[in-house]
Design an enzyme around this catalytic site. Structure first.
Site, PDB file in Angstrom:
ATOM      1  N   ASP A 164       0.848  -1.186   0.000  1.00 19.23           N
ATOM      2  CA  ASP A 164       0.000   0.000   0.000  1.00 19.23           C
ATOM      3  C   ASP A 164       0.889   1.243   0.000  1.00 19.23           C
ATOM      4  O   ASP A 164       2.107   1.163   0.156  1.00 19.23           O
ATOM      5  CB  ASP A 164      -0.947  -0.021   1.203  1.00 19.23           C
ATOM      6  CG  ASP A 164      -2.229   0.755   0.964  1.00 19.23           C
ATOM      7  OD1 ASP A 164      -2.258   1.608   0.054  1.00 19.23           O
ATOM      8  OD2 ASP A 164      -3.212   0.523   1.690  1.00 19.23           O
TER       9      ASP A 164
ATOM     10  N   GLU B 178      -9.912   7.086   4.288  1.00 16.57           N
ATOM     11  CA  GLU B 178      -9.150   6.500   5.388  1.00 16.57           C
ATOM     12  C   GLU B 178      -8.391   7.550   6.180  1.00 16.57           C
ATOM     13  O   GLU B 178      -8.060   8.606   5.682  1.00 16.57           O
ATOM     14  CB  GLU B 178      -8.170   5.427   4.882  1.00 16.57           C
ATOM     15  CG  GLU B 178      -7.150   5.906   3.880  1.00 16.57           C
ATOM     16  CD  GLU B 178      -7.597   5.663   2.459  1.00 16.57           C
ATOM     17  OE1 GLU B 178      -6.718   5.420   1.615  1.00 16.57           O
ATOM     18  OE2 GLU B 178      -8.799   5.713   2.182  1.00 16.57           O
TER      19      GLU B 178
END
Length: 859
Positions: A327, A534
């Protein structure tokens, strides 16, 4: 002019208290992992047998590659920081565009612009003028609810809404549409689907989860992968209408303690398998080609460094032969790593490193590590082999130049009426009816309809995060080309039937507002959460608009005027809205419906003949809380007591009356002891963000390991080590102008329960330089609400360059007028002089106020 609220403080033996504390270890969630048992996992679920011809082609290609080319294949920068020339020079295997990034930094980039850049990247990757091997580049994008980064794309409801639809075939069709629209921009890879199973709805990515039920997540994962990639044989993946899919985030991202993004998932291995691996196993069984590793830890071990789960389980036990991508800069959070160097994650099983901006330094270091053997040759070859295998399966070696591909630049498959029809169907099926007293819904079309609420005519708000930008911050309807707001959908239906829809965000309709001179027959109030993604989406409590009930007041006012009220709630998660439900005659959860507001209107209203046009068919994908403390609530838990259970949803033929007497007391503490509120533990914990502000300039959020308030570095913050890597922040004031360090939230947070439980503000501090002017510590509850006290006595009492834990009774910051339900900056430290300190482990700890180093009493 800010109002500073005075406090009376009694400082008790500060120096003695601080010097007696000693060094306190970091309070991190590092539970010891249980004994690992591969036999618990299913075996060889991946359906693809090795293709000897393909494997031979991969081997032949690998044999021709230099070490530099191999390292280039495992590096993935962001298009903002890499050029086609870089792709050729470094032999890069991939690029990505992050949320809000577009070709030429143009948020309105056209299909042609996207295709042109894709063509340039492709041409650079196939250029053999330097004697190197031609390997087509693979471009990845977060197409998570449609091709949501591109203007004019069809935006589907976010996953939580799709979970309410209970229609796996619909999910496959959405995947097919998304794949075609991605291919139209010349891109071949999407970072979807998210297959998280959420356990704590405070998590800011709850809306990316299909459901609390792992079986539903599994069924949807299967169909989304099929829609994106084609069937599990992958026969259609190279056919020009499908894209490479990604199951993410592996593993346990939805199970973190307290719902903290990038936090720690504390569970046994069997629970990890049964709950959090369910969607991955289904994705693998349907041939998903890539898996994205997760930021989170499992029992204290960062997933990016977890060789057992990445290699022993995913690749060996489960048989996955695609590649694992990291990520966004996630490798930097692994102990011993930096953003520029991290052989640990490659050795653990990461095959491609997503490193948006610092990729050149990472490339150089990774190359040096491969030469030294820090990364074994066999491990590097395995990573590259997996990347080449996926590229060949995707047909990239045969696809030719991007501009020549069948769907590249094809407007006839992008944002089309047919695609929007599917999105509108998804919206209709996603709506969940929680209350419908006296069968108010569906409404007749030919009425006077007052449409109110700040989400009624806001496509950005109804679409949520990951909509033209990362956090969904685009608030201009014109940017959402081809989309319709909920009001526009209502207006179209009502006007066609001879009625009138009147938009008044604040609900003030006035006596002469409707053409027929009458008042409204009904009010439709559309309201809900502001967009987020997020980190920023993490919340401290689940009461909607705690402390500032603007939308509740609107509902109550309209009802007091004798108007029937339909509440349409825009949200990315279940929230405690008992008061709002009590104040409405009908209550509809619309989730985050995306670009097709028409779909909401079509369910709210009857057809032209007065019949039910579309029944209310959505069913809750998550249990709905009865109490404000029910942040963890799912079917299988002990003492399961929701307001509405998993699977609940009224249809229009149900005759259910819900009295307006749902409990309205915010029992946030509940049966369990109130948890510590983490503000900064190794990093700022969402919704809090470390913010620097020189009072001459705008505030700057710290995103990375260093930040500055402005060009003259009057106030700077840098990541430093206390116990673990970069688990503290060193803050330096130069004294050139007043400046403030804050832990700030984008929306007010309700911390009143901490005041009620006599909590203390706790942080570890190390002084490097004594203050040269007054230093104040403050809590803010809005622009005109600040409680502050001078902390110079505490700072001067600290020994130099030694860590000490400091505690402050919250009562010191709670005189009359301080609103703890509206805290937007939980800790601010301000000075106009010179000062240098380090901070770590900032928390609110219940029942510690009486024992704090500084205790206070109100005047």
């Amino acid at each position: 002019m800010k109002k500073k609220i005075a406090t009376t403080c009694c400082v008790l033996s500060i120096a003695a208290a601080l010097n007696s504390c000693g060094k306190v270890p970091v309070d991190t969630a590092t539970a010891t992992a249980a004994a690992m048992n591969p036999s618990l996992w299913p075996e060889a679920v991946y359906p693809l047998a090795p293709d000897p011809d393909l494997e031979q082609k991969v081997a032949d290609l690998l044999a021709q590659m230099s070490l530099e080319e191999k390292v280039g294949q495992i590096i993935q920068p962001e298009i903002k920081y890499a050029t086609p020339t870089d792709v050729k020079t470094y032999h890069l295997g991939s690029v990505l565009n992050g949320g809000g990034t577009a070709p030429n930094n143009d948020s309105s980039a056209s299909l042609a612009d996207w295709v042109d850049l894709a063509q340039q990247f492709y041409a650079a990757s196939m250029d053999t003028s330097d004697g190197k091997v031609a390997i087509p580049l693979l471009w990845g994008s977060d197409a998570v609810h449609g091709h949501n980064n591109v203007v004019g794309a069809t935006l589907f409801p976010h996953n939580i809404g799709l979970g309410a639809a209970r229609d796996p075939d619909l999910i496959r069709r959405i995947g097919e549409v998304t794949a075609m629209e991605v291919k139209a921009t010349g891109i071949d890879w999407t970072f979807a689907p998210t297959v998280a199973v959420v356990r704590d709805i405070r998590w800011g990515r709850t809306y990316e989860s299909y459901s609390e039920d792992p079986s539903l997540v599994s069924r949807y994962a299967e169909q989304m992968v099929r829609g994106l990639q084609g069937d599990s044989s992958l026969a259609g993946l190279a056919g020009g209408r499908h894209v490479v899919a990604t199951a993410k985030h592996y593993l346990g991202d939805g199970g973190t303690y307290r719902g903290i993004d990038r936090g720690d998932t504390r569970s046994g291995e069997q629970e990890l398998i049964d709950i959090h691996a369910a969607g991955f196993i289904a994705s693998l069984a349907n041939g998903v080609q890539t898996v994205m590793a997760s930021f989170n830890s499992w029992n204290g071990v960062k997933m990016h460094a977890n060789r057992y789960l990445l290699t022993d389980i995913l690749k060996t036990r489960l048989g996955f032969d695609g590649f694992v991508v990291s990520d966004w800069n996630a490798h930097r959070y692994v102990p011993g790593c930096t953003v520029e160097s991290c052989p640990q994650v490659v050795n653990a099983g990461i095959d491609m490193l997503m490193v948006p901006s610092d990729w050149k330094a990472l490339y150089d270091n990774t190359l040096a590590q491969a030469r030294r053997g820090d990364i074994p040759a066999a491990r590097l070859d395995d990573a590259v082999r997996r990347i080449l295998r996926v590229k060949m399966r995707a047909g990239l070696f045969q696809a030719g130049p991007v501009r020549s591909r069948p769907l590249a630049g094809a407007g006839e498959v992008f944002g089309t009426a047919a695609h929007r029809d599917i999105a509108r169907e998804a919206v209709r099926k996603s709506l969940v009816l929680l209350k419908n007293n006296h069968n108010l819904l569906p409404l007749k079309r030919g009425q006077n309809v007052l449409v109110a609420g700040d989400a009624a005519d806001d496509i950005g708000k109804q679409s949520g995060g990951w909509s033209l930008s990362w956090q969904g911050s685009v608030d201009d309807n014109e940017k959402f080309v081809g989309a319709t707001s909920i009001f526009q959908g209502i207006d179209r239906l009502v006007s066609a039937a001879g009625g009138q829809a009147l938009l008044r965000e604040n609900g003030d309709w006035g006596e002469a507002s409707f053409a027929n001179g009458a008042g409204p027959d009904v009010a439709v109030v559309v309201f809900g959460e502001e967009p987020y993604a997020e980190w920023h989406g993490d919340i401290a409590g689940i009461e909607y608009q705690a402390g500032s009930k603007r939308d509740l007041e609107l509902l109550q006012r309209l009802r007091s005027e004798g108007i029937a009220v339909v509440a349409v709630f825009i949200t990315g998660r279940p929230l405690w809205v008992n008061k709002e439900i009590n104040a409405a005659d009908a209550f509809v959860v619309a989730w985050l419906p995306g670009s097709e507001g028409d779909g909401v209107a079509e369910v709210l209203f009857r057809d032209g003949q007065g019949n039910i046009a579309y029944d209310s068919s959505g069913r809750l994908p998550f249990s709905w809380p009865r109490e404000a403390h029910q942040t963890v609530l799912y079917q299988a838990m002990d003492n399961y007591a929701p307001l509405f259970p998993y699977g609940f949803g009224l249809s229009y033929t149900d005759e259910v009356y819900l009295a307006d007497d749902l409990p309205e007391a915010n029992n946030q503490i509940g049966a369990e002891r109130l948890e510590d509120a983490w503000v900064f533990v190794s990093r700022a914990i969402g919704p809090w963000q470390l913010q620097l502000q020189d009072h001459r300039f705008a505030a700057v959020e710290m995103d990375g390991n260093r930040a500055s308030s402005g060009a003259d570095d009057n106030l700077t913050a840098s990541a430093v080590d206390k116990v673990a890597q970069e688990d503290a922040r060193r803050i330096k004031w130069l004294g050139l102008a007043p400046a403030t360090l804050s832990f700030a939230a984008r929306s007010p947070q309700d911390l009143s329960a901490y005041l009620q439980t006599e909590a203390a503000l706790v942080f570890d501090i190390r002084k490097h330089l004594d203050p040269s002017a007054e230093v104040s510590l403050a809590l803010h509850c809005g622009d005109d609400c600040t409680a502050a006290l001078a902390i110079n006595p505490m700072l001067t009492a600290l020994p130099a360059d030694e860590w000490r834990r400091f505690t402050l009774d919250l009562a010191c910051l709670s005189p009359q007028g301080t609103d703890f339900s509206q805290v937007d900056r939980v800790l601010s430290i301000s000075s106009s002089g010179r000062l240098e300190i380090s901070l770590a482990n900032v928390k609110l700890v219940p029942q510690l106020g009486a024992e704090a180093d500084i205790s206070c009493s109100a005047e």
